[in-house]
Write a protein that holds these residues in place. Structure first.
Motif, PDB file in Angstrom:
ATOM      1  N   GLY A  88       0.830  -1.193   0.000  1.00 52.41           N
ATOM      2  CA  GLY A  88       0.000   0.000   0.000  1.00 52.41           C
ATOM      3  C   GLY A  88       0.861   1.238   0.000  1.00 52.41           C
ATOM      4  O   GLY A  88       2.079   1.174   0.182  1.00 52.41           O
ATOM      5  N   SER A 121      -3.771  -0.424  -0.969  1.00 54.13           N
ATOM      6  CA  SER A 121      -4.502   0.772  -0.557  1.00 54.13           C
ATOM      7  C   SER A 121      -3.648   1.992  -0.890  1.00 54.13           C
ATOM      8  O   SER A 121      -2.458   1.878  -1.148  1.00 54.13           O
ATOM      9  N   ARG A 122      -4.292   3.175  -0.896  1.00 57.18           N
ATOM     10  CA  ARG A 122      -3.584   4.439  -1.135  1.00 57.18           C
ATOM     11  C   ARG A 122      -2.730   4.333  -2.402  1.00 57.18           C
ATOM     12  O   ARG A 122      -1.507   4.425  -2.367  1.00 57.18           O
ATOM     13  N   VAL A 123      -3.421   4.125  -3.521  1.00 57.73           N
ATOM     14  CA  VAL A 123      -2.766   3.879  -4.810  1.00 57.73           C
ATOM     15  C   VAL A 123      -2.981   5.068  -5.727  1.00 57.73           C
ATOM     16  O   VAL A 123      -4.126   5.487  -5.955  1.00 57.73           O
ATOM     17  N   SER A 126      -7.251   0.413  -6.285  1.00 55.82           N
ATOM     18  CA  SER A 126      -6.956   0.078  -4.895  1.00 55.82           C
ATOM     19  C   SER A 126      -7.838  -1.090  -4.489  1.00 55.82           C
ATOM     20  O   SER A 126      -9.047  -1.074  -4.731  1.00 55.82           O
ATOM     21  N   ALA A 181      -7.949   5.697  -3.823  1.00 55.43           N
ATOM     22  CA  ALA A 181      -7.308   5.620  -5.139  1.00 55.43           C
ATOM     23  C   ALA A 181      -7.373   7.008  -5.759  1.00 55.43           C
ATOM     24  O   ALA A 181      -8.387   7.697  -5.647  1.00 55.43           O
ATOM     25  N   ALA A 192      -2.842   9.589  -4.563  1.00 56.05           N
ATOM     26  CA  ALA A 192      -3.822   8.819  -3.799  1.00 56.05           C
ATOM     27  C   ALA A 192      -4.304   9.614  -2.600  1.00 56.05           C
ATOM     28  O   ALA A 192      -5.500   9.827  -2.412  1.00 56.05           O
ATOM     29  N   SER A 223     -11.596   2.002  -6.496  1.00 54.97           N
ATOM     30  CA  SER A 223     -11.201   1.398  -5.226  1.00 54.97           C
ATOM     31  C   SER A 223     -12.271   0.390  -4.843  1.00 54.97           C
ATOM     32  O   SER A 223     -13.473   0.657  -4.998  1.00 54.97           O
TER      33      SER A 223
END
Length: 257
Positions: free
Chosen positions: A175, A201-203, A225, A230, A235, A254
């Motif tokens: 992530g 996550s947090r892409v 994500s 996303a 992100a 996401s």
């Protein structure tokens, strides 16, 4: 079996055409079937422009090699200053950034990689703090190593500008990831990405988390994500960061929210 060999490390400056340093050591082999280490009296302290090679001979006088020389570190042209940046022409040159993460660098040509896994620039313990000027060139076919991040840069505290990461296809279990930089607390200017990225996550299409600035930058990459957060470009833009004059055209999704 051979009981002794001669080990030498030669440092050569191809730009100046001169031998900068030579360390030679006669080594008694212990025949234990394990690695044997050689320690020189003083460490080599070399500028990044110098190439270092390892030689193993039967003895110094004969110069008969027992194996092909090993290039420990190739040199790069330039002084690493704002006036005379290091010149990057190959991926090996880019790997050499780890020796001087606060230097000034410029990419001299487009760089087409073969899709094999490669280490990121910078890290949490040794972030990139210098200046990387892509001069409008692109790096294509980049693929990070497993069990790491996703971006060309892991952690950026410096300045990245005029650089493209193109035709990337990154799918990671990590992530806080982006195609250009995973975590940015420095400056990203006039850069762009294309391809696809998927992460835990947090892409982001360009940056995962940003506490710094991202300006005049865009992405056409598809972003996914598998849980939350996303962004087509960034992100998560954390409080205090700046994101200006950016856009994305990829499909951004996401799985959770």
């Amino acid at each position: 079996a051979r009981d002794e060999v001669t080990v030498a490390v030669a440092a050569y400056d191809y730009d100046e055409e001169e031998l900068v340093d030579l360390r030679v050591e006669d080594v008694q082999l212990n025949h234990r079937g394990t690695e044997q280490f050689v320690e020189f009296e003083k460490p080599l302290d070399l500028p990044t422009s110098v190439t270092a090679k390892l030689f193993v001979w039967d003895e110094l006088g004969s110069g008969v090699p027992l194996r092909e020389p090993i290039e420990l570190r190739p040199g790069m042209l330039g002084e690493g200053t704002a006036e005379d940046p290091f010149e990057l022409r190959t991926w090996q040159d880019i790997e050499n950034i780890r020796w001087n993460p606060d230097g000034h660098y410029k990419l001299m040509d487009d760089l087409e990689l073969d899709g094999s896994a490669r280490a990121q620039i910078g890290s949490g313990t040794t972030p990139f703090t210098g200046v990387f000027d892509g001069q409008g060139h692109s790096i294509s076919g980049y693929q990070p190593v497993d069990n790491g991040g996703a971006g060309l840069f892991a952690v950026n505290h410096g300045t990245i500008r005029n650089l493209a990461v193109e035709d990337a296809d990154v799918d990671t279990s990590a992530g806080t990831v982006g195609l250009l930089v995973d975590f940015n607390s420095g400056e990203i200017e006039n850069s762009w990405t294309s391809g696809a990225i998927a992460g835990a996550s947090r892409v982001g299409g360009v940056v995962g988390d940003s506490t710094g600035s991202v300006t005049d930058t865009y992405s056409t990459a598809d972003v996914r994500s598998r849980s939350t957060e996303a962004g087509g470009v960034v992100a998560v833009a954390i409080e205090g960061s700046t994101t200006q004059r950016v856009y994305s055209t990829g499909n951004v999704t996401s799985d959770t929210r």
